[in-house]
Design a protein around this motif. Structure first.
Motif, PDB file in Angstrom:
ATOM      1  N   VAL A 164      10.380  -7.034   6.204  1.00 14.36           N
ATOM      2  CA  VAL A 164       9.257  -7.414   7.060  1.00 14.36           C
ATOM      3  C   VAL A 164       8.508  -8.580   6.427  1.00 14.36           C
ATOM      4  O   VAL A 164       8.218  -8.582   5.229  1.00 14.36           O
ATOM      5  CB  VAL A 164       8.301  -6.231   7.277  1.00 14.36           C
ATOM      6  CG1 VAL A 164       7.031  -6.680   7.980  1.00 14.36           C
ATOM      7  CG2 VAL A 164       9.000  -5.155   8.104  1.00 14.36           C
ATOM      8  N   ASP A 165       8.203  -9.594   7.251  1.00 15.06           N
ATOM      9  CA  ASP A 165       7.446 -10.756   6.820  1.00 15.06           C
ATOM     10  C   ASP A 165       6.031 -10.636   7.371  1.00 15.06           C
ATOM     11  O   ASP A 165       5.734  -9.780   8.196  1.00 15.06           O
ATOM     12  CB  ASP A 165       8.126 -12.030   7.341  1.00 15.06           C
ATOM     13  CG  ASP A 165       7.775 -13.240   6.490  1.00 15.06           C
ATOM     14  OD1 ASP A 165       6.873 -13.110   5.647  1.00 15.06           O
ATOM     15  OD2 ASP A 165       8.386 -14.300   6.669  1.00 15.06           O
ATOM     16  N   THR A 500      -1.548 -15.371   7.563  1.00 19.95           N
ATOM     17  CA  THR A 500      -0.212 -15.728   7.110  1.00 19.95           C
ATOM     18  C   THR A 500       0.405 -16.730   8.070  1.00 19.95           C
ATOM     19  O   THR A 500       0.212 -16.663   9.284  1.00 19.95           O
ATOM     20  CB  THR A 500       0.678 -14.483   7.026  1.00 19.95           C
ATOM     21  OG1 THR A 500       0.606 -13.774   8.285  1.00 19.95           O
ATOM     22  CG2 THR A 500       0.219 -13.554   5.925  1.00 19.95           C
ATOM     23  N   GLY A 501       1.144 -17.676   7.495  1.00 18.89           N
ATOM     24  CA  GLY A 501       1.784 -18.716   8.296  1.00 18.89           C
ATOM     25  C   GLY A 501       0.920 -19.931   8.543  1.00 18.89           C
ATOM     26  O   GLY A 501       1.401 -20.916   9.117  1.00 18.89           O
ATOM     27  N   GLU A 502      -0.354 -19.897   8.105  1.00 19.68           N
ATOM     28  CA  GLU A 502      -1.254 -21.030   8.290  1.00 19.68           C
ATOM     29  C   GLU A 502      -1.371 -21.823   6.982  1.00 19.68           C
ATOM     30  O   GLU A 502      -1.330 -21.260   5.894  1.00 19.68           O
ATOM     31  CB  GLU A 502      -2.639 -20.562   8.730  1.00 19.68           C
ATOM     32  CG  GLU A 502      -2.653 -19.839  10.055  1.00 19.68           C
ATOM     33  CD  GLU A 502      -4.035 -19.333  10.425  1.00 19.68           C
ATOM     34  OE1 GLU A 502      -4.200 -18.883  11.557  1.00 19.68           O
ATOM     35  OE2 GLU A 502      -4.943 -19.390   9.564  1.00 19.68           O
ATOM     36  N   ARG A 503      -1.558 -23.125   7.120  1.00 19.66           N
ATOM     37  CA  ARG A 503      -1.713 -23.981   5.938  1.00 19.66           C
ATOM     38  C   ARG A 503      -3.096 -23.772   5.322  1.00 19.66           C
ATOM     39  O   ARG A 503      -4.101 -23.743   6.023  1.00 19.66           O
ATOM     40  CB  ARG A 503      -1.515 -25.447   6.321  1.00 19.66           C
ATOM     41  CG  ARG A 503      -1.545 -26.407   5.122  1.00 19.66           C
ATOM     42  CD  ARG A 503      -1.141 -27.793   5.549  1.00 19.66           C
ATOM     43  NE  ARG A 503       0.209 -27.793   6.062  1.00 19.66           N
ATOM     44  CZ  ARG A 503       1.293 -27.879   5.303  1.00 19.66           C
ATOM     45  NH1 ARG A 503       1.180 -27.963   3.987  1.00 19.66           N
ATOM     46  NH2 ARG A 503       2.490 -27.879   5.847  1.00 19.66           N
ATOM     47  N   THR A 519       1.777 -15.641  -5.736  1.00 15.28           N
ATOM     48  CA  THR A 519       1.690 -14.799  -4.548  1.00 15.28           C
ATOM     49  C   THR A 519       1.311 -13.378  -4.946  1.00 15.28           C
ATOM     50  O   THR A 519       1.376 -13.004  -6.128  1.00 15.28           O
ATOM     51  CB  THR A 519       3.025 -14.794  -3.801  1.00 15.28           C
ATOM     52  OG1 THR A 519       4.015 -14.148  -4.628  1.00 15.28           O
ATOM     53  CG2 THR A 519       3.499 -16.215  -3.495  1.00 15.28           C
ATOM     54  N   PRO A 520       0.909 -12.533  -3.990  1.00 14.26           N
ATOM     55  CA  PRO A 520       0.577 -11.137  -4.324  1.00 14.26           C
ATOM     56  C   PRO A 520       1.723 -10.374  -4.963  1.00 14.26           C
ATOM     57  O   PRO A 520       1.487  -9.437  -5.724  1.00 14.26           O
ATOM     58  CB  PRO A 520       0.203 -10.548  -2.963  1.00 14.26           C
ATOM     59  CG  PRO A 520      -0.274 -11.708  -2.167  1.00 14.26           C
ATOM     60  CD  PRO A 520       0.568 -12.867  -2.594  1.00 14.26           C
ATOM     61  N   SER A 521       2.963 -10.751  -4.667  1.00 13.18           N
ATOM     62  CA  SER A 521       4.110 -10.064  -5.272  1.00 13.18           C
ATOM     63  C   SER A 521       4.451 -10.595  -6.650  1.00 13.18           C
ATOM     64  O   SER A 521       5.367 -10.085  -7.294  1.00 13.18           O
ATOM     65  CB  SER A 521       5.333 -10.193  -4.357  1.00 13.18           C
ATOM     66  OG  SER A 521       5.663 -11.555  -4.140  1.00 13.18           O
ATOM     67  N   GLY A 522       3.725 -11.625  -7.135  1.00 16.48           N
ATOM     68  CA  GLY A 522       3.944 -12.139  -8.477  1.00 16.48           C
ATOM     69  C   GLY A 522       4.820 -13.371  -8.555  1.00 16.48           C
ATOM     70  O   GLY A 522       5.024 -13.903  -9.651  1.00 16.48           O
ATOM     71  N   ALA A 534      -5.214 -28.315  -3.280  1.00 18.31           N
ATOM     72  CA  ALA A 534      -3.869 -27.751  -3.350  1.00 18.31           C
ATOM     73  C   ALA A 534      -3.518 -27.154  -1.999  1.00 18.31           C
ATOM     74  O   ALA A 534      -4.307 -26.403  -1.423  1.00 18.31           O
ATOM     75  CB  ALA A 534      -3.796 -26.685  -4.441  1.00 18.31           C
ATOM     76  N   GLU A 535      -2.335 -27.481  -1.495  1.00 10.14           N
ATOM     77  CA  GLU A 535      -1.918 -27.035  -0.164  1.00 10.14           C
ATOM     78  C   GLU A 535      -0.737 -26.087  -0.277  1.00 10.14           C
ATOM     79  O   GLU A 535       0.203 -26.336  -1.033  1.00 10.14           O
ATOM     80  CB  GLU A 535      -1.537 -28.232   0.712  1.00 10.14           C
ATOM     81  CG  GLU A 535      -2.698 -29.138   1.059  1.00 10.14           C
ATOM     82  CD  GLU A 535      -2.320 -30.166   2.116  1.00 10.14           C
ATOM     83  OE1 GLU A 535      -1.131 -30.211   2.499  1.00 10.14           O
ATOM     84  OE2 GLU A 535      -3.200 -30.915   2.568  1.00 10.14           O
ATOM     85  N   PHE A 536      -0.775 -25.005   0.487  1.00 12.71           N
ATOM     86  CA  PHE A 536       0.340 -24.077   0.542  1.00 12.71           C
ATOM     87  C   PHE A 536       0.263 -23.289   1.843  1.00 12.71           C
ATOM     88  O   PHE A 536      -0.786 -23.243   2.497  1.00 12.71           O
ATOM     89  CB  PHE A 536       0.364 -23.131  -0.661  1.00 12.71           C
ATOM     90  CG  PHE A 536      -0.830 -22.216  -0.749  1.00 12.71           C
ATOM     91  CD1 PHE A 536      -0.754 -20.901  -0.318  1.00 12.71           C
ATOM     92  CD2 PHE A 536      -2.028 -22.663  -1.271  1.00 12.71           C
ATOM     93  CE1 PHE A 536      -1.846 -20.049  -0.390  1.00 12.71           C
ATOM     94  CE2 PHE A 536      -3.128 -21.816  -1.365  1.00 12.71           C
ATOM     95  CZ  PHE A 536      -3.030 -20.507  -0.924  1.00 12.71           C
ATOM     96  N   VAL A 537       1.387 -22.681   2.221  1.00 14.56           N
ATOM     97  CA  VAL A 537       1.480 -21.875   3.442  1.00 14.56           C
ATOM     98  C   VAL A 537       1.886 -20.461   3.036  1.00 14.56           C
ATOM     99  O   VAL A 537       3.045 -20.220   2.705  1.00 14.56           O
ATOM    100  CB  VAL A 537       2.496 -22.462   4.441  1.00 14.56           C
ATOM    101  CG1 VAL A 537       2.572 -21.584   5.692  1.00 14.56           C
ATOM    102  CG2 VAL A 537       2.125 -23.891   4.811  1.00 14.56           C
ATOM    103  N   PRO A 538       0.959 -19.511   3.025  1.00  9.46           N
ATOM    104  CA  PRO A 538       1.302 -18.140   2.613  1.00  9.46           C
ATOM    105  C   PRO A 538       2.020 -17.394   3.734  1.00  9.46           C
ATOM    106  O   PRO A 538       1.701 -17.546   4.907  1.00  9.46           O
ATOM    107  CB  PRO A 538      -0.058 -17.514   2.319  1.00  9.46           C
ATOM    108  CG  PRO A 538      -1.005 -18.247   3.224  1.00  9.46           C
ATOM    109  CD  PRO A 538      -0.461 -19.652   3.341  1.00  9.46           C
ATOM    110  N   THR A 539       2.985 -16.590   3.342  1.00  4.58           N
ATOM    111  CA  THR A 539       3.684 -15.720   4.293  1.00  4.58           C
ATOM    112  C   THR A 539       3.504 -14.249   3.944  1.00  4.58           C
ATOM    113  O   THR A 539       4.084 -13.389   4.599  1.00  4.58           O
ATOM    114  CB  THR A 539       5.189 -16.043   4.309  1.00  4.58           C
ATOM    115  OG1 THR A 539       5.729 -15.862   2.991  1.00  4.58           O
ATOM    116  CG2 THR A 539       5.429 -17.476   4.754  1.00  4.58           C
TER     117      THR A 539
END
Length: 616
Positions: A164-165, A500-503, A519-522, A534-539
């Motif tokens: 699951v994402d 999630t999925g947003e920049r 990330t939360p999972s390390g 800093a730019e990133f897209v979390p899932t």
């Protein structure tokens, strides 16, 4: 028919050789053993056969060789692995599986994703061997988990590995992906296995939708929003706003727990009617970096989706600043500034003023600056103690018992303030320039003035606070902190609600090229720093941490549960109304197991007839 194990020529050659060997072994009957008997004539009479009996014996032996031939040929055919097809077996098949957050919802025997995996395996088992297929996961983006391959073992393994994402599913991207992959391919098919939450499956014809999750429970309570802000009068405390939604059909009772920096900071019990959304504001919370809201059902009803029972929020933080106070001694001033833990306060005497270039702001408390300040400055003046050309506004007299009758209520210096009842014994008479702003005062003179000198902003307070009752009021520390924030242009970092999925853009030093994202999972990634952020897209939902020279920052990321916590789409809302069973043929396409079973059955028949002397 195609032969996957052996070619047709080798299969025919093997069948011919096997049949010849069986017949040869049948003809090589064992030689009879000679036995001496006392009376030959008697044995000849017993063993004598008529002509018809000898013919019957040959016919019985013919059944024996036929059984042997059938057994051998069935095994040879099974080794050849024949395949029956309809002439379209080479057309590619795309299997797209919804892996959005709603697929973690429980059904009768697992989750919606487990049901989707079973449907994907059923599609794959129904394909002819050699048919190329592709497995892809779909959430905010489409991720091919395998190449287009006819290695079905690889495809089955990819289906087993689906997880699951976080982001919501994008039907448009799934449709575009299918069209791009099947462009120019005749009779290619694309199956989309989804629970139909947050998508309208009737809007696409490029996908054959297969719904899952319809048989599961729909009783669910979710935390759909969590926000935190610092209290304007006490930045050490927070206010949190939590929104809960009961999307089920029954009344629910839940326990709400707020966790700040790993410690429980507040609890509450709530009752929600069916379909109700409720928002509660919880004041006086203590947390420095992270805040979580967790709910747990207390009515014994099991939630369909456990993932939406927790939400994350970053605690707004104030940028640390350095402030220099040049004073003869003013405990009121020092106490007001020390209320904010992010202010690094240093004091200096008028006779030993250090360079102000290393400070974000400087305060001249009834002290004449040695030179015009190029650093943002706050001037506290009095009629007789502060004179000189280095003041932005030099006192030109005295105003007795001034009042705060005229104020710019919307000015940042007066945020959260009302000064109308403040009593002042006397104030300096200031003459602002035309470009300056009189924030507060009366008809006789200005009491609070802002402007710019030497390229740096300034704030001037026209009276000695010790000759007023302002230090005895809550307004005094608020005014000083507002002045520091105004001079340094410092604001509380308010990160918007992040899904999630947003920049996401997190402020970082402009001198850095990359920052470390955890990330939360390390998992750790290097992300670019673009224009100071800093730019990133979390899932993945949870707290994401960005490490840079300015220190590590935590960003709370949530799934958009407002859309993902809904019920699955009904079966009749699919694009093509196709069930999984319609993809599988009604007869086996690989009959080798049946041929092997047939050979075993013939062996049992031969054994039974042999022991009853029927084929001997």
């Amino acid at each position: 028919m195609e032969w996957l194990g052996l070619s047709a020529g080798l299969e025919a050659l093997l069948a011919l050789g096997t049949a010849s060997m069986v017949v040869a072994l049948y003809l090589l009957r064992p030689r009879r053993r000679r036995v001496r008997v006392p009376f030959v004539a008697l044995w000849r009479e017993v063993s004598a056969n008529t002509r018809s009996e000898r013919l019957l014996s040959k016919r019985v032996h013919l059944w024996s060789v036929l059984l042997a031939l059938l057994i051998a040929l069935a095994l040879v055919a099974a080794i050849g692995d024949p395949r029956f097809g309809d002439g379209n077996s080479k057309h590619p098949v795309l299997i797209l599986v919804d892996t959005s957050a709603s697929m973690a919802a429980r059904t009768g025997k697992g989750t919606r994703l487990d049901e989707a995996k079973a449907a994907a395996r059923k599609i794959l088992r129904g394909l002819d061997p050699g048919t190329p297929a592709l497995v892809a996961s779909v959430s905010a983006t489409v991720v091919p988990e395998t190449p287009l391959s006819d290695e079905h073992a690889l495809l089955f393994a990819a289906i087993d590995d689906l997880r699951v994402d976080g982001p919501a599913v994008s039907l448009d991207r799934a449709t575009s992906f299918a069209k791009a992959r099947l462009d120019g391919v005749d009779d290619g098919r694309a199956f989309f296995i989804t629970d139909g939450v947050n998508v309208d499956l009737r809007t696409t014809t490029a996908l054959t939708a297969i719904p899952v999750g319809g048989a599961g429970s729909r009783e669910n309570v979710a935390v759909t929003a969590l926000g935190a802000r610092r209290h304007p009068l006490d930045p050490s405390r927070l206010e949190a706003m939590v929104t809960l939604w009961n999307s089920g059909t029954r009344p629910r009772k839940v326990a709400l727990t707020l966790v700040g920096d790993g410690r429980v900071v507040d609890t509450a019990s709530m009752q929600l009617s069916p379909g109700e959304r409720t928002t509660r504001v919880l004041p006086n919370l203590v947390a420095e970096r992270e805040l979580e809201a967790r709910i747990e059902a207390t009515d014994g009803i099991q939630d369909t989706l456990r993932a939406d029972d927790i939400a994350y929020a970053s605690v707004p933080r104030r940028r640390p600043i350095r402030v220099l106070a040049v004073t003869h001694g003013n405990l009121y001033l020092e106490a007001a500034l020390l209320l904010d833990g992010t202010i690094e306060l240093e004091t200096a005497s008028p006779a030993d003023i250090p360079s102000t270039a290393a400070f974000d702001a400087v305060i001249f408390d009834r002290v004449s600056p040695p030179a015009p300040s190029t650093t943002p400055a706050l001037y506290i003046v009095s009629p007789e103690e502060t004179t000189g050309a280095n003041f932005p506004l030099s006192p030109q007299g005295e105003v007795p018992r001034p009042r705060f009758d005229r104020t710019l209520r919307d000015h940042p210096l007066l945020a959260w303030l009302r000064l109308g009842d403040v009593n002042v014994a006397r104030a300096a008479l200031l003459k602002p320039d035309a470009a300056d702003t009189v924030v507060a005062g009366d008809a006789r003179g200005a009491l609070l003035v802002t402007g710019t000198r030497n390229g740096a902003p300034f704030v001037t307070l026209a009276f000695d606070v010790r000759e007023s009752d302002l230090p005895l009021r809550v307004a005094w520390p608020v005014l000083m902190l507002n002045a520091v924030d105004y001079l340094t242009e410092r604001t509380v970092e308010e990160l918007p609600t992040v899904h999630t999925g947003e920049r996401v853009r997190v402020p970082a030093s402009t001198g850095e090229a990359t920052a470390e994202w955890t990330t939360p999972s390390g998992t750790r990634h290097a992300v670019p720093v673009i224009e100071g952020a800093a730019e990133f897209v979390p899932t993945e939902a949870g707290f994401h941490r960005i490490g840079a020279s300015q220190g590590e920052r935590s960003v709370g990321v949530n799934v958009d549960w407002e859309s993902e916590s809904g019920a699955p789409a009904p079966r009749n809302a699919t694009a093509a109304g196709a069930e999984v069973a319609s993809t599988a043929p009604s007869w086996p396409t690989r009959p080798w197991p049946w041929l092997a079973g047939f050979a075993l059955l013939l062996c049992l028949v031969e054994w039974w007839t042999h022991h009853r002397r029927l084929t001997v």
